[in-house]
Write an enzyme that holds these catalytic residues in place. Structure first.
Site, PDB file in Angstrom:
ATOM      1  N   GLY A   9       0.847  -1.201   0.000  1.00  0.00           N
ATOM      2  CA  GLY A   9       0.000   0.000   0.000  1.00  0.00           C
ATOM      3  C   GLY A   9       0.877   1.245   0.000  1.00  0.00           C
ATOM      4  N   GLY A  12      -0.492   4.654  -1.139  1.00  0.00           N
ATOM      5  CA  GLY A  12      -1.605   5.283  -0.420  1.00  0.00           C
ATOM      6  C   GLY A  12      -1.136   6.425   0.471  1.00  0.00           C
ATOM      7  N   ALA A  13      -2.100   7.067   1.132  1.00  0.00           N
ATOM      8  CA  ALA A  13      -1.766   8.241   1.962  1.00  0.00           C
ATOM      9  C   ALA A  13      -0.804   7.858   3.086  1.00  0.00           C
ATOM     10  CB  ALA A  13      -3.053   8.848   2.530  1.00  0.00           C
ATOM     11  N   VAL A  14      -1.129   6.795   3.823  1.00  0.00           N
ATOM     12  CA  VAL A  14      -0.255   6.404   4.943  1.00  0.00           C
ATOM     13  C   VAL A  14       1.049   5.817   4.414  1.00  0.00           C
ATOM     14  CG1 VAL A  14      -0.003   4.870   6.935  1.00  0.00           C
ATOM     15  CG2 VAL A  14      -2.195   5.994   6.531  1.00  0.00           C
ATOM     16  N   GLY A  15       0.950   4.912   3.416  1.00  0.00           N
ATOM     17  CA  GLY A  15       2.153   4.255   2.898  1.00  0.00           C
ATOM     18  C   GLY A  15       3.168   5.260   2.383  1.00  0.00           C
ATOM     19  N   SER A 126      -3.672  -1.211   8.451  1.00  0.00           N
ATOM     20  CA  SER A 126      -5.013  -1.276   7.854  1.00  0.00           C
ATOM     21  C   SER A 126      -6.088  -1.555   8.905  1.00  0.00           C
ATOM     22  CB  SER A 126      -5.053  -2.374   6.790  1.00  0.00           C
ATOM     23  OG  SER A 126      -4.024  -2.163   5.860  1.00  0.00           O
ATOM     24  N   ASN A 127      -7.245  -1.007   8.665  1.00  0.00           N
ATOM     25  CA  ASN A 127      -8.370  -1.147   9.589  1.00  0.00           C
ATOM     26  C   ASN A 127      -9.478  -2.016   9.029  1.00  0.00           C
ATOM     27  OD1 ASN A 127      -7.704   0.276  11.934  1.00  0.00           O
ATOM     28  ND2 ASN A 127      -8.073   2.252  10.914  1.00  0.00           N
ATOM     29  N   HIS A 180      -8.739  -0.446  19.113  1.00  0.00           N
ATOM     30  CA  HIS A 180      -8.500   0.810  18.384  1.00  0.00           C
ATOM     31  C   HIS A 180      -9.879   1.216  17.847  1.00  0.00           C
ATOM     32  CE1 HIS A 180      -6.642   3.799  15.862  1.00  0.00           C
ATOM     33  NE2 HIS A 180      -6.979   3.204  14.741  1.00  0.00           N
TER      34      HIS A 180
HETATM   35  N1  LIG Z   1      -4.407   2.879  12.519  1.00  0.00           N
HETATM   36  C1  LIG Z   1      -4.813   4.063  12.128  1.00  0.00           C
HETATM   37  O1  LIG Z   1      -4.990   4.909  12.945  1.00  0.00           O
HETATM   38  C2  LIG Z   1      -5.060   4.349  10.660  1.00  0.00           C
HETATM   39  C3  LIG Z   1      -5.008   5.651  10.196  1.00  0.00           C
HETATM   40  C4  LIG Z   1      -5.195   5.889   8.830  1.00  0.00           C
HETATM   41  C5  LIG Z   1      -5.470   4.830   7.969  1.00  0.00           C
HETATM   42  N2  LIG Z   1      -5.561   3.569   8.487  1.00  0.00           N
HETATM   43  C6  LIG Z   1      -5.893   2.434   7.613  1.00  0.00           C
HETATM   44  O2  LIG Z   1      -4.808   2.190   6.729  1.00  0.00           O
HETATM   45  C7  LIG Z   1      -5.284   1.774   5.451  1.00  0.00           C
HETATM   46  C8  LIG Z   1      -4.725   2.720   4.386  1.00  0.00           C
HETATM   47  O3  LIG Z   1      -5.186   4.027   4.663  1.00  0.00           O
HETATM   48  P1  LIG Z   1      -4.804   5.247   3.706  1.00  0.00           P
HETATM   49  O4  LIG Z   1      -5.300   6.452   4.390  1.00  0.00           O
HETATM   50  O5  LIG Z   1      -3.392   5.168   3.293  1.00  0.00           O
HETATM   51  O6  LIG Z   1      -5.764   4.941   2.470  1.00  0.00           O
HETATM   52  P2  LIG Z   1      -5.527   5.287   0.918  1.00  0.00           P
HETATM   53  O7  LIG Z   1      -6.856   5.096   0.272  1.00  0.00           O
HETATM   54  O8  LIG Z   1      -4.850   6.596   0.755  1.00  0.00           O
HETATM   55  O9  LIG Z   1      -4.529   4.156   0.419  1.00  0.00           O
HETATM   56  C9  LIG Z   1      -4.917   2.823   0.378  1.00  0.00           C
HETATM   57  C10 LIG Z   1      -3.872   2.035  -0.390  1.00  0.00           C
HETATM   58  O10 LIG Z   1      -4.309   0.675  -0.383  1.00  0.00           O
HETATM   59  C11 LIG Z   1      -4.268   0.179  -1.718  1.00  0.00           C
HETATM   60  N3  LIG Z   1      -5.344  -0.813  -1.875  1.00  0.00           N
HETATM   61  C12 LIG Z   1      -6.671  -0.616  -1.705  1.00  0.00           C
HETATM   62  N4  LIG Z   1      -7.339  -1.748  -1.963  1.00  0.00           N
HETATM   63  C13 LIG Z   1      -6.405  -2.663  -2.312  1.00  0.00           C
HETATM   64  C14 LIG Z   1      -6.458  -4.017  -2.706  1.00  0.00           C
HETATM   65  N5  LIG Z   1      -7.619  -4.650  -2.784  1.00  0.00           N
HETATM   66  N6  LIG Z   1      -5.290  -4.645  -2.978  1.00  0.00           N
HETATM   67  C15 LIG Z   1      -4.103  -4.010  -2.860  1.00  0.00           C
HETATM   68  N7  LIG Z   1      -3.988  -2.728  -2.492  1.00  0.00           N
HETATM   69  C16 LIG Z   1      -5.124  -2.069  -2.219  1.00  0.00           C
HETATM   70  C17 LIG Z   1      -4.515   1.388  -2.611  1.00  0.00           C
HETATM   71  O11 LIG Z   1      -4.011   1.161  -3.915  1.00  0.00           O
HETATM   72  C18 LIG Z   1      -3.745   2.465  -1.845  1.00  0.00           C
HETATM   73  O12 LIG Z   1      -2.389   2.432  -2.215  1.00  0.00           O
HETATM   74  C19 LIG Z   1      -6.816   1.783   5.545  1.00  0.00           C
HETATM   75  O13 LIG Z   1      -7.275   0.482   5.859  1.00  0.00           O
HETATM   76  C20 LIG Z   1      -7.094   2.720   6.718  1.00  0.00           C
HETATM   77  O14 LIG Z   1      -8.303   2.443   7.374  1.00  0.00           O
HETATM   78  C21 LIG Z   1      -5.330   3.318   9.785  1.00  0.00           C
END
Ligand SMILES: NC(=O)c1ccc[n+]([C@@H]2O[C@H](COP(=O)([O-])OP(=O)(O)OC[C@H]3O[C@@H](n4cnc5c(N)ncnc54)[C@H](O)[C@@H]3O)[C@@H](O)[C@H]2O)c1
Length: 349
Positions: A9, A12-15, A126-127, A180
């Site tokens: 990931g 994505g925003a966190v990655g 991931s959540n 969480h």
């Molecule tokens: N623990 C925390 O406090 C916290 C905070 C923020 C986000 N999160 C979790 O982290 C995860 C990512 O959040 P984000 O903000 O980066 O979201 P985002 O939408 O910006 O990024 C998600 C990433 O996951 C990839 N992805 C989505 N579905 C996929 C699949 N089926 N197969 C492979 N890759 C896939 C996307 O391509 C993207 O790169 C989410 O599950 C979110 O709930 C947790």
């Protein structure tokens, strides 16, 4: 030996924010490697190549290798960060919605990593994090899987307390254990200062006396109503100011509600919490961090997934000895673990 960290990931925003935090931190040495993984589609790979080039332009002096891997099966790494999946949105408002959206991904990733080479440490962003931890722990070994939610909540709790004391968070230590989510357990018994300063200590004692017995659920419900009004009329400054008037233990439950109303993620806070656990694993000096793990009685006879204080090494986690919860807190933690168990079982049906 060079350290290898994979981020699933990474686009994505966190990655992508975690990539930046890692490259700016001192945890990686020249020659270490970060491996970026996405969905494996041409669009996702394109984004990863572009992200890599942007990071190289910014941080090439770190001399950390940035590579892109298309196949989990060929991955050989020390740490894997799981930051892929759907996040809370207008269409997915609850943890149950998120569970249904992400369950197939968690199962697919866990199965593919089970077949991959090596035996890395998994840090799960991931959540719903408890569901992901349950699935990954079943496939990859409970001692190798840590959800980062409890570390993020603990950092938020420490900051909420620091803010009321008028000090920086570096002076405050605090733990939030359990779920969480709604069944989180802010541990007032864990709250302490890192400095021996009588004035700050007496202010902290007063804060504890004032807020320790707050009914968080009641205060959170009342505050949410007020926040809905403020957010709907775009009074965001007032919404955040309101956070200073409530218990720090309630604040950590409701403040993300304000943030999520404006931005779809909390990339910096989450990346920072992840990096703290990653650093603890690499340095392996016994420092206390927090995480959701699959327990079989090691912490106050709790069974199932629960957020607890941890010591982390690359070869897995141990229960931190730096924690003495009160009997009331232990009862709350057991109830939280029960709520997590019920929810994760229901989501997997
Ligand atoms: N623990 C925390 O406090 C916290 C905070 C923020 C986000 N999160 C979790 O982290 C995860 C990512 O959040 P984000 O903000 O980066 O979201 P985002 O939408 O910006 O990024 C998600 C990433 O996951 C990839 N992805 C989505 N579905 C996929 C699949 N089926 N197969 C492979 N890759 C896939 C996307 O391509 C993207 O790169 C989410 O599950 C979110 O709930 C947790």
């Amino acid at each position: 030996m060079a350290l290898r960290v994979a981020i699933v990931g990474a686009g994505g925003a966190v990655g992508s924010t975690l990539l930046m935090h890692m490259l700016k931190s001192s945890v990686l040495n020249p020659g270490d490697e970060i491996i970026l993984l996405g969905r494996g589609t041409p669009e996702s790979n394109g984004r990863l190549y572009a992200t890599r080039m942007d990071l190289l332009d910014a941080f090439d002096e770190a001399a950390v290798r940035l590579t892109i891997c298309a196949s989990i099966e060929h991955l050989c790494t020390d740490i894997v960060v799981i930051a892929a999946g759907q996040t809370i949105s207008k269409n997915r408002r609850t943890r149950r919605d998120l569970a249904h959206a992400n369950l197939p991904l968690f199962e697919r990733l866990a199965e593919r990593f089970r077949k991959s080479a090596g035996c890395p440490l998994f840090l799960v962003v991931s959540n719903p994090v408890e569901l992901a931890v349950a699935i990954f722990a079943a496939h990859l070994g409970p001692e190798k899987v840590i959800g980062i939610g409890a570390q993020q909540d603990s950092l938020r709790f420490a900051r909420a307390i620091a803010s009321q004391l008028g000090v920086h968070r570096s002076l405050v230590r605090a733990s939030v254990l359990g779920e969480h989510g709604e069944a989180m357990v802010p541990m007032w018994s864990s709250v302490h200062l890192t400095v021996d300063d009588p004035e700050s200590t007496s202010r902290l004692d007063a804060l504890k006396a004032r807020y320790e017995r707050t009914n968080i659920k009641e205060e959170a419900a009342m505050t949410r109503k007020r926040l809905e009004e403020l957010i709907s009329t775009h009074q965001l400054a007032e919404a955040y100011e309101l956070m200073e008037e409530i218990a720090p233990s309630t604040r950590i439950m409701v403040e993300p509600f304000i943030t999520q109303s404006q931005i779809h993620s909390t990339p910096n806070a989450t990346a920072n919490a992840t990096l703290e656990i990653l650093s603890a694993a690499v340095v392996a000096d016994g420092r206390r961090v927090h995480g959701q793990v699959q327990l079989s009685g090691q912490f106050h006879d709790i069974h199932g997934v629960c957020g607890i204080p941890l010591e982390v090494r690359l070869n897995g986690w141990l229960v931190s000895s730096q924690s003495q919860p009160t009997s009331a807190e232990i009862a709350e933690l057991r109830a939280s673990a029960g709520a997590i168990d019920a929810a994760t079982k229901e989501w997997q049906r």
